[in-house]
Design an enzyme around this catalytic site. Structure first.
Site, PDB file in Angstrom:
ATOM      1  CE  LYS A 176      -1.921   2.932   2.020  1.00  0.00           C
ATOM      2  NZ  LYS A 176      -1.664   4.362   1.702  1.00  0.00           N
ATOM      3  CD  GLU A 252      13.206   0.775   7.806  1.00  0.00           C
ATOM      4  OE1 GLU A 252      13.140   1.646   6.928  1.00  0.00           O
ATOM      5  OE2 GLU A 252      13.878  -0.247   7.681  1.00  0.00           O
ATOM      6  CB  CYS A 286      13.240   9.058   8.246  1.00  0.00           C
ATOM      7  SG  CYS A 286      14.295   7.847   7.434  1.00  0.00           S
ATOM      8  CD  GLU A 388       9.771  13.184  11.530  1.00  0.00           C
ATOM      9  OE1 GLU A 388       8.588  12.836  11.639  1.00  0.00           O
ATOM     10  OE2 GLU A 388      10.640  12.462  11.018  1.00  0.00           O
TER      11      GLU A 388
HETATM   12  P1  NAD Z   1       2.427   8.511   7.340  1.00  0.00           P
HETATM   13  O1  NAD Z   1       2.636   7.723   8.575  1.00  0.00           O
HETATM   14  O2  NAD Z   1       1.445   9.606   7.361  1.00  0.00           O
HETATM   15  O3  NAD Z   1       1.968   7.553   6.151  1.00  0.00           O
HETATM   16  C1  NAD Z   1       2.714   6.437   5.771  1.00  0.00           C
HETATM   17  C2  NAD Z   1       1.802   5.398   5.183  1.00  0.00           C
HETATM   18  O4  NAD Z   1       0.921   4.900   6.175  1.00  0.00           O
HETATM   19  C3  NAD Z   1       0.920   5.896   4.046  1.00  0.00           C
HETATM   20  O5  NAD Z   1       0.890   4.910   3.047  1.00  0.00           O
HETATM   21  C4  NAD Z   1      -0.429   6.054   4.718  1.00  0.00           C
HETATM   22  O6  NAD Z   1      -1.512   5.936   3.840  1.00  0.00           O
HETATM   23  C5  NAD Z   1      -0.415   4.910   5.707  1.00  0.00           C
HETATM   24  N1  NAD Z   1      -1.283   5.048   6.870  1.00  0.00           N
HETATM   25  C6  NAD Z   1      -1.611   6.185   7.535  1.00  0.00           C
HETATM   26  N2  NAD Z   1      -2.424   5.892   8.591  1.00  0.00           N
HETATM   27  C7  NAD Z   1      -2.591   4.544   8.593  1.00  0.00           C
HETATM   28  C8  NAD Z   1      -3.313   3.627   9.424  1.00  0.00           C
HETATM   29  N3  NAD Z   1      -4.009   4.052  10.480  1.00  0.00           N
HETATM   30  N4  NAD Z   1      -3.264   2.314   9.126  1.00  0.00           N
HETATM   31  C9  NAD Z   1      -2.547   1.862   8.087  1.00  0.00           C
HETATM   32  N5  NAD Z   1      -1.869   2.682   7.254  1.00  0.00           N
HETATM   33  C10 NAD Z   1      -1.867   3.997   7.504  1.00  0.00           C
HETATM   34  O7  NAD Z   1       3.868   9.011   6.915  1.00  0.00           O
HETATM   35  P2  NAD Z   1       4.233   9.992   5.713  1.00  0.00           P
HETATM   36  O8  NAD Z   1       3.699  11.338   6.052  1.00  0.00           O
HETATM   37  O9  NAD Z   1       3.844   9.339   4.444  1.00  0.00           O
HETATM   38  O10 NAD Z   1       5.832   9.997   5.784  1.00  0.00           O
HETATM   39  C11 NAD Z   1       6.564  10.874   6.575  1.00  0.00           C
HETATM   40  C12 NAD Z   1       6.966  10.224   7.884  1.00  0.00           C
HETATM   41  O11 NAD Z   1       7.619   9.001   7.626  1.00  0.00           O
HETATM   42  C13 NAD Z   1       7.955  11.035   8.691  1.00  0.00           C
HETATM   43  O12 NAD Z   1       7.613  10.959  10.047  1.00  0.00           O
HETATM   44  C14 NAD Z   1       9.275  10.326   8.475  1.00  0.00           C
HETATM   45  O13 NAD Z   1      10.234  10.514   9.462  1.00  0.00           O
HETATM   46  C15 NAD Z   1       8.833   8.921   8.382  1.00  0.00           C
HETATM   47  N6  NAD Z   1       9.806   8.106   7.644  1.00  0.00           N
HETATM   48  C16 NAD Z   1      10.600   7.245   8.334  1.00  0.00           C
HETATM   49  C17 NAD Z   1      11.554   6.489   7.678  1.00  0.00           C
HETATM   50  C18 NAD Z   1      12.477   5.546   8.389  1.00  0.00           C
HETATM   51  O14 NAD Z   1      13.131   4.756   7.728  1.00  0.00           O
HETATM   52  N7  NAD Z   1      12.558   5.582   9.689  1.00  0.00           N
HETATM   53  C19 NAD Z   1      11.674   6.586   6.300  1.00  0.00           C
HETATM   54  C20 NAD Z   1      10.844   7.478   5.629  1.00  0.00           C
HETATM   55  C21 NAD Z   1       9.904   8.235   6.320  1.00  0.00           C
HETATM   56  C1  6OH Z   2      14.022   7.733   5.321  1.00  0.00           C
HETATM   57  O1  6OH Z   2      13.399   8.651   4.846  1.00  0.00           O
HETATM   58  C2  6OH Z   2      15.110   7.072   4.658  1.00  0.00           C
HETATM   59  C3  6OH Z   2      15.258   5.757   4.801  1.00  0.00           C
HETATM   60  C4  6OH Z   2      16.307   5.104   4.124  1.00  0.00           C
HETATM   61  C5  6OH Z   2      16.381   3.774   4.053  1.00  0.00           C
HETATM   62  O2  6OH Z   2      15.451   2.967   4.561  1.00  0.00           O
HETATM   63  C6  6OH Z   2      17.491   3.120   3.425  1.00  0.00           C
HETATM   64  O3  6OH Z   2      17.458   1.895   3.358  1.00  0.00           O
HETATM   65  O4  6OH Z   2      18.433   3.782   2.969  1.00  0.00           O
END
Ligand code: NAD
Ligand code: 6OH
Length: 484
Positions: A176, A252, A286, A388
């Site tokens: 998804k 993550e 992230c 964040e």
């Molecule tokens: P988000 O959590 O809003 O959405 C991510 C995904 O989850 C989307 O596909 C969304 O449709 C889905 N989703 C939302 N609510 C849900 C629920 N209740 N049940 C199931 N699915 C659900 O995140 P975003 O805004 O798309 O991305 C930004 C965030 O992601 C930031 O906080 C960033 O730090 C984090 N991020 C972390 C990493 C990592 O590797 N740690 C990598 C990339 C992004």
């Molecule tokens: C977050 O936004 C970045 C994540 C990066 C990875 O998961 C990766 O494997 O480099």
């Protein structure tokens, strides 16, 4: 108008209603996306179950590894289409998508193809009280159907980071992608067909989170494991949902990452590294550093130099090769980032650079741009130092002693990544080992070896992916004990 459909059992399937996919660079509609309801998500999961029980489940590891290399080949054969799709969906600069996102997607498949062929089994010779022996060895088996939910910032990179090891281990998947960036997950369907992956092994459902495809997928009783990248709060919601069926999760999540710059650093290398760490992908990684701690003797010089860097980064159309900063992902996300720009002033920040919205005098004024921004002067307890923001912004604070910097860097509920900048190798190791995070870089940032553990502590996640850690999440181990 392009249409992005769900992909189930090798067929593109229309959902129950459509929503627009918007280009954040100019606000134009790229495509209409079809939203999966509960029934369509169920069809996808059932297709994945059937494929798991079919020919895919009978392939040996060498055959699966060959399939993964074919997927990588097919991605590379469509390199320009993947780049164009990612740039239109996210607004990220074309140069960045070409050097980071799309090559990494192919690399994700190649690395796990190679790893699964050489992954060792654990074994122990066990001495029993009667003076005899037993042999223990663990065999690896796929979990079954893996649900994969991903965010919008590095859509293809983060999706394939999970799809590749899941397939390498013999699972089937239902993915998804983020509602903001549905294009590349859809294009990957075409890749799967060309690579000869059996129908039903890779399925895509489109939609939102709560009360939509995301939640329906996490609730589905026939999904055997859930892996998620996104916001910490969303991770908490998913965890609650999957608790009912006791599914394993890998998360993550977000970060509020620190960089510590010592006075003995290589100044130019550090400046360039920190500029990347703060502004790459318009700060929407992230791993980005939103807190920069600089040792006092070089504080003023460093802030001045970072200001010049921020003000000379080329912001503009993502389609121009020279563009370094594109828009944020959406109007809604821009509102969030701008609310932090306002809050920073209210909390007493000094605005060193940016702090507002750029004007282009053309169609880009309809895009979701904000200026690269640097603040100083905030208290460590300020919300802008604790929460964040996920934009091209950092707060820079001075420190006098190594221990003080370590305490400030660790004073967060997140714990994803840190970077340490020093030419003193002993200090680099010493400080790195005291960081309460999952990933610490010394004199670099976002330098990836895909075999290494990747993930965070605290609000930044649960578990590790990467190398053997991924293989361990995407498989079950059956330990066999034989009395000899
Ligand atoms: P988000 O959590 O809003 O959405 C991510 C995904 O989850 C989307 O596909 C969304 O449709 C889905 N989703 C939302 N609510 C849900 C629920 N209740 N049940 C199931 N699915 C659900 O995140 P975003 O805004 O798309 O991305 C930004 C965030 O992601 C930031 O906080 C960033 O730090 C984090 N991020 C972390 C990493 C990592 O590797 N740690 C990598 C990339 C992004
Ligand atoms: C977050 O936004 C970045 C994540 C990066 C990875 O998961 C990766 O494997 O480099």
């Amino acid at each position: 108008m392009k249409s992005f459909r769900n992909y189930i059992d090798g067929q593109f399937v229309r959902g129950f209603r459509e929503f627009p996919d918007i280009n954040p660079a100019d606000g134009t509609v790229i495509a209409e996306v079809t939203e999966a309801d509960r029934d369509i998500v169920d069809q996808a999961v059932q297709a994945a179950r059937k494929a798991f029980a079919g020919s895919w489940g009978r392939l040996n590891t060498h055959e699966r590894a060959a399939c993964l290399h074919k997927i990588a080949d097919a991605i590379e054969a469509r390199f320009d289409r993947f780049v164009a799709a990612e740039v239109a969906d996210t607004g990220k600069p074309i140069a960045l998508a070409s050097r980071l996102d799309v090559p990494r997607a192919a690399a994700n498949f190649r690395v796990f193809a190679d790893l699964i062929k050489t992954a060792p089994l654990e074994s122990f010779q066990t001495e029993t009280p009667d003076g005899k022996n037993a042999l223990n060895y663990a065999v690896r088996k796929p979990r079954g159907v893996v649900g994969i939910i991903t965010p919008w910032n590095l859509p293809l990179l983060l999706l394939t980071w999970k799809v590749a090891p899941a397939l390498a281990c013999g699972n089937t998947v239902v993915v998804k992608p983020s509602e903001e960036t549905p294009a590349t997950a859809t294009l990957l369907s075409e890749v799967m067909k060309e690579a000869g992956i059996p129908d039903g092994v890779y399925n895509v459902v489109h939609g939102f989170g709560p009360n939509s495809a995301g939640e329906f997928l996490t609730q589905h009783p026939d999904v055997n494991a859930m892996t998620f990248t996104g916001e910490s709060q969303t991770g908490a919601a998913i965890m609650k949902t999957v608790a009912a069926s006791v599914k394993p999760v890998s998360f993550e999540l977000g970060g509020k990452n620190a960089a510590i710059v010592f006075a003995d650093c290589d100044f130019e290398e550090t400046l360039s590294g920190i500029s990347d760490a703060v502004f790459l992908n318009t700060g929407q990684v992230c791993l980005c550093a939103e807190r920069v701690y600089v040792e006092r003797p070089i504080f003023d010089r460093f802030v001045g130099a970072l200001k010049s860097k921020a003000e000379t980064l080329r912001m503009g159309s993502p389609l121009e090769q020279s563009t370094q900063i594109g828009p944020l992902i959406s109007k809604q996300h821009r509102e969030k980032v701008l609310s932090y720009y306002k809050l920073a002033r209210e909390e007493g920040a000094t605005v060193v650079a940016g702090g507002g919205v750029p004007q282009f005098g053309n169609a880009l004024d309809h895009g979701c741009y904000v200026q690269p921004t640097i603040y100083t002067g905030l208290r460590e307890s300020a919300r802008c130092v604790k929460e964040e923001i996920f934009g091209p912004v950092c707060h820079v604070a001075p420190f006098d002693a190594e221990d003080e910097a370590i305490v400030m860097a660790n004073d967060t509920r997140y714990g994803l990544a840190a970077s340490i900048w020093t030419t003193n190798l002993k200090r680099g190791h010493r400080v790195a080992q005291q960081m309460n995070v999952g990933i610490t870089w010394v004199n670099c940032w976002f330098l990836r070896d895909l075999r290494t553990p990747f993930g965070g502590v605290g609000l930044s996640g649960i578990g590790r992916e990467g190398g053997m850690h991924s293989l361990n999440f995407y498989s079950e181990l059956n330990n066999i004990c034989i009395r000899l």
